[in-house]
Design an enzyme around this catalytic site. Structure first.
Site, PDB file in Angstrom:
ATOM      1  N   ASN A 154       4.314  15.559   5.254  1.00 34.87           N
ATOM      2  CA  ASN A 154       2.846  15.585   5.262  1.00 34.87           C
ATOM      3  C   ASN A 154       2.362  15.533   6.710  1.00 34.87           C
ATOM      4  O   ASN A 154       3.166  15.281   7.618  1.00 34.87           O
ATOM      5  CB  ASN A 154       2.312  14.404   4.426  1.00 34.87           C
TER       6      ASN A 154
ATOM      7  N   ASP B  72       5.910  10.904  -1.718  1.00 37.88           N
ATOM      8  CA  ASP B  72       6.041  10.328  -3.063  1.00 37.88           C
ATOM      9  C   ASP B  72       7.157  10.986  -3.864  1.00 37.88           C
ATOM     10  O   ASP B  72       7.646  10.426  -4.832  1.00 37.88           O
ATOM     11  CB  ASP B  72       4.718  10.499  -3.833  1.00 37.88           C
TER      12      ASP B  72
ATOM     13  N   LYS C 227      22.245  25.685   3.812  1.00 38.38           N
ATOM     14  CA  LYS C 227      20.947  26.366   3.735  1.00 38.38           C
ATOM     15  C   LYS C 227      20.951  27.388   2.599  1.00 38.38           C
ATOM     16  O   LYS C 227      21.890  28.170   2.471  1.00 38.38           O
ATOM     17  CB  LYS C 227      20.666  27.063   5.070  1.00 38.38           C
TER      18      LYS C 227
ATOM     19  N   ILE D 221       7.418   1.659  -1.680  1.00 43.78           N
ATOM     20  CA  ILE D 221       7.834   0.507  -0.850  1.00 43.78           C
ATOM     21  C   ILE D 221       6.814  -0.628  -0.948  1.00 43.78           C
ATOM     22  O   ILE D 221       7.174  -1.796  -1.126  1.00 43.78           O
ATOM     23  CB  ILE D 221       8.022   0.940   0.626  1.00 43.78           C
TER      24      ILE D 221
ATOM     25  N   PHE E 162      -2.301   0.748   3.060  1.00 45.40           N
ATOM     26  CA  PHE E 162      -3.281   1.749   3.469  1.00 45.40           C
ATOM     27  C   PHE E 162      -3.527   2.671   2.291  1.00 45.40           C
ATOM     28  O   PHE E 162      -2.636   2.869   1.462  1.00 45.40           O
ATOM     29  CB  PHE E 162      -2.750   2.578   4.656  1.00 45.40           C
TER      30      PHE E 162
ATOM     31  N   LYS F  92      -6.036   0.797  -6.015  1.00 42.38           N
ATOM     32  CA  LYS F  92      -4.702   0.862  -5.392  1.00 42.38           C
ATOM     33  C   LYS F  92      -4.257  -0.526  -4.924  1.00 42.38           C
ATOM     34  O   LYS F  92      -3.097  -0.905  -5.066  1.00 42.38           O
ATOM     35  CB  LYS F  92      -4.757   1.837  -4.210  1.00 42.38           C
TER      36      LYS F  92
ATOM     37  N   LYS G 294      -0.869  -2.222  -6.367  1.00 42.50           N
ATOM     38  CA  LYS G 294       0.288  -2.499  -5.499  1.00 42.50           C
ATOM     39  C   LYS G 294       0.438  -3.984  -5.210  1.00 42.50           C
ATOM     40  O   LYS G 294       1.400  -4.406  -4.580  1.00 42.50           O
ATOM     41  CB  LYS G 294       0.142  -1.724  -4.180  1.00 42.50           C
TER      42      LYS G 294
HETATM   43  N1  CTP Z   1       3.398   3.722  -0.110  1.00 40.47           N
HETATM   44  C1  CTP Z   1       4.682   3.231  -0.104  1.00 40.47           C
HETATM   45  N2  CTP Z   1       5.667   3.952  -0.700  1.00 40.47           N
HETATM   46  C2  CTP Z   1       5.413   5.130  -1.329  1.00 40.47           C
HETATM   47  C3  CTP Z   1       4.103   5.621  -1.321  1.00 40.47           C
HETATM   48  C4  CTP Z   1       3.094   4.914  -0.693  1.00 40.47           C
HETATM   49  O1  CTP Z   1       4.911   2.156   0.438  1.00 40.47           O
HETATM   50  N3  CTP Z   1       6.404   5.798  -1.900  1.00 40.47           N
HETATM   51  C5  CTP Z   1       2.349   2.921   0.536  1.00 40.47           C
HETATM   52  C6  CTP Z   1       1.699   3.563   1.741  1.00 40.47           C
HETATM   53  O2  CTP Z   1       2.400   3.240   2.923  1.00 40.47           O
HETATM   54  C7  CTP Z   1       0.311   2.964   1.718  1.00 40.47           C
HETATM   55  C8  CTP Z   1       0.034   2.761   0.253  1.00 40.47           C
HETATM   56  O3  CTP Z   1       1.310   2.741  -0.394  1.00 40.47           O
HETATM   57  O4  CTP Z   1       0.267   1.695   2.329  1.00 40.47           O
HETATM   58  C9  CTP Z   1      -0.811   3.808  -0.410  1.00 40.47           C
HETATM   59  O5  CTP Z   1      -0.349   5.098  -0.094  1.00 40.47           O
HETATM   60  P1  CTP Z   1      -1.055   6.403  -0.707  1.00 40.47           P
HETATM   61  O6  CTP Z   1      -0.262   7.611  -0.305  1.00 40.47           O
HETATM   62  O7  CTP Z   1      -2.515   6.391  -0.410  1.00 40.47           O
HETATM   63  O8  CTP Z   1      -0.958   6.116  -2.239  1.00 40.47           O
HETATM   64  P2  CTP Z   1       0.105   6.424  -3.332  1.00 40.47           P
HETATM   65  O9  CTP Z   1       0.782   5.178  -3.738  1.00 40.47           O
HETATM   66  O10 CTP Z   1       1.016   7.516  -2.894  1.00 40.47           O
HETATM   67  O11 CTP Z   1      -0.818   6.845  -4.542  1.00 40.47           O
HETATM   68  P3  CTP Z   1      -1.504   8.254  -4.902  1.00 40.47           P
HETATM   69  O12 CTP Z   1      -0.823   9.318  -4.074  1.00 40.47           O
HETATM   70  O13 CTP Z   1      -1.267   8.384  -6.344  1.00 40.47           O
HETATM   71  O14 CTP Z   1      -2.947   8.084  -4.546  1.00 40.47           O
END
Ligand code: CTP
Length: 404
Positions: free
Chosen positions: A205, A275, A285, A303, A326, A340, A344
């Site tokens: 990303n 995710d 490759k 995490i 975040f 969220k 979490k």
């Molecule tokens: N996070 C994490 N591990 C993941 C995904 C996200 O620890 N596999 C943490 C990010 O570091 C951040 C928080 O979760 O502190 C929210 O991340 P975000 O990408 O906004 O949310 P998602 O949990 O991925 O939810 P969604 O994409 O469904 O909104």
């Protein structure tokens, strides 16, 4: 910030010009005092032009005293920085002697003093110099920036080099900030993760890592004793005072954070963790003809949620740890952020907006809303400001509520 820079007589005195420029560039006001030996290495005119103020050189200069008296100068400064500091000036300070303008102002000031020694390695290692530094270290308003190791101007290799400007600037910022995180170990995650499809392709990303790096910098500035930055791939320099662990995948980040968690006091999850990852990444490759346009994916570990299950505010024993998540949201930032945070089970959540003209992703500035578990504290808005300033204000707000 008003910075009084004292320049003493070593070869590193020429680097004081760069320091003045860096301070002015970020909006600080700088006044300079030079010892007579310093003027053998760089002229007062250079530092006068760069700082925009006359440079103090002697105690008994009626013109300078009428511009700003030495006692007024001692009161004017928010912080005094001596860079470079020679063995001689360090000795005078340790003994409480004041034979010149700089040492006189230093005895008269009540502001924090940052000493950045630079000298030949043998001089640096001399037991008397070290004893003098120890005396300064014991003074609550003094902090010492340890010199770097490397090749010195005298061609010796060892300790004694003046650190680069970012390290000195960070020491100055830390000296004037409140020590809210003193004694704390802060772990910060930053940047994107990369999930391999094959050796030539990955899922990731656009996270630049700027917000997480700024959070780590803010933790050091607020006096944290240890700051560990678990960073996904990004090209930013490691902030001064911060220990960086580089990781690539969500799985590696999970492993690093979980093994650090038991000794951390604050864990800040600013990373944009992928995710999903390809279920079967290929070692070789793949050619176009081997791909049919579909990619089978599986979820990565969440995490923050894993940390929440162990140390979250709803747990019976969160071991006093503070979890900060975040949320990067493109719409309904407040509601989605709140949901969220609850999902979490973190103590705090920094919600910011991505996408559109004011997207935080990759940008230098950001605005954010700080939410607390079950709205224990009113939501608070920050920015739009530089990520550096927003991060500092957010972490200060959290530390004030958690630790003061
Ligand atoms: N996070 C994490 N591990 C993941 C995904 C996200 O620890 N596999 C943490 C990010 O570091 C951040 C928080 O979760 O502190 C929210 O991340 P975000 O990408 O906004 O949310 P998602 O949990 O991925 O939810 P969604 O994409 O469904 O909104």
């Amino acid at each position: 910030m008003k910075i009084l820079l004292g320049v003493t007589g070593g070869i590193a005195a020429y680097k004081s010009a760069q320091l003045v420029r860096e301070f002015i560039k970020r909006g600080d006001e700088v006044r300079v005092i030079m010892t007579s030996s310093a003027q053998h290495f760089i002229t007062p005119m250079t530092l006068q032009i760069l700082s925009g103020h006359p440079v103090g050189t002697t105690l008994f200069d009626p013109t300078y005293e009428s511009e700003i008296g030495h006692i007024d100068l001692a009161r004017w400064a928010d912080v005094v920085l001596i860079a470079p500091a020679t063995a001689n000036t360090i000795g005078l300070l340790a003994a409480g002697l004041a034979p010149d303008l700089l040492t006189t102002v230093l005895l008269a000031t009540r502001s924090p003093v940052v000493v950045a020694p630079a000298m030949n390695t043998q001089m640096w290692l001399d037991v008397r110099v070290q004893e003098n530094l120890d005396r300064l270290r014991k003074l609550p308003s003094y902090s010492i920036v340890e010199p770097d190791s490397g090749e010195l101007a005298c061609k010796e290799v060892g300790s004694g080099r003046l650190p680069d400007p970012p390290e000195i600037l960070a020491a100055v910022d830390r000296a004037v900030s409140s020590n809210l995180l003193e004694g704390k170990h802060v772990v910060v995650t930053a940047g994107p993760t990369r999930e391999a499809i094959d050796p030539a392709r990955f899922i990731s990303n656009p996270s630049s890592g700027k917000m997480g790096y700024a959070m780590a910098e803010a933790a050091y500035r607020l006096g944290a004793t240890h700051v560990t930055l678990v960073s996904g791939p990004c090209a930013l320099p490691t902030p001064a005072g911060v220990h960086r662990l580089s990781v690539l995948t969500a799985h590696e980040m999970y492993g690093a954070v979980m093994s650090l968690a038991h000794e951390a006091d604050v864990i800040i999850k600013a990373a944009a963790v992928a995710d999903w990852r390809p279920t079967e990444p290929s070692e070789k490759k793949r050619t176009k003809s081997e791909m049919d346009g579909t990619l089978k994916l599986e979820r990565t570990q969440d995490i923050l949620a894993a940390l929440g299950q162990k140390y979250g505010p709803s747990q019976t024993d969160s071991e006093g740890k503070v979890l900060v998540g975040f949320a990067a949201e493109s719409h309904d930032v407040l509601e989605r952020g709140r949901a969220k945070l609850a999902r979490k089970d973190a103590h705090w959540l920094v919600a910011n907006k991505i996408g559109g003209p004011h997207s935080s992703f990759g940008a230098d500035s950001s605005s954010a809303i700080l939410l607390s578990h079950q709205d224990k504290f009113e939501p608070q808005e920050f920015g739009p400001e530089s990520k550096r300033e927003v991060s500092y204000q957010i972490l200060k707000a959290i530390a004030e509520r958690q630790f003061s």
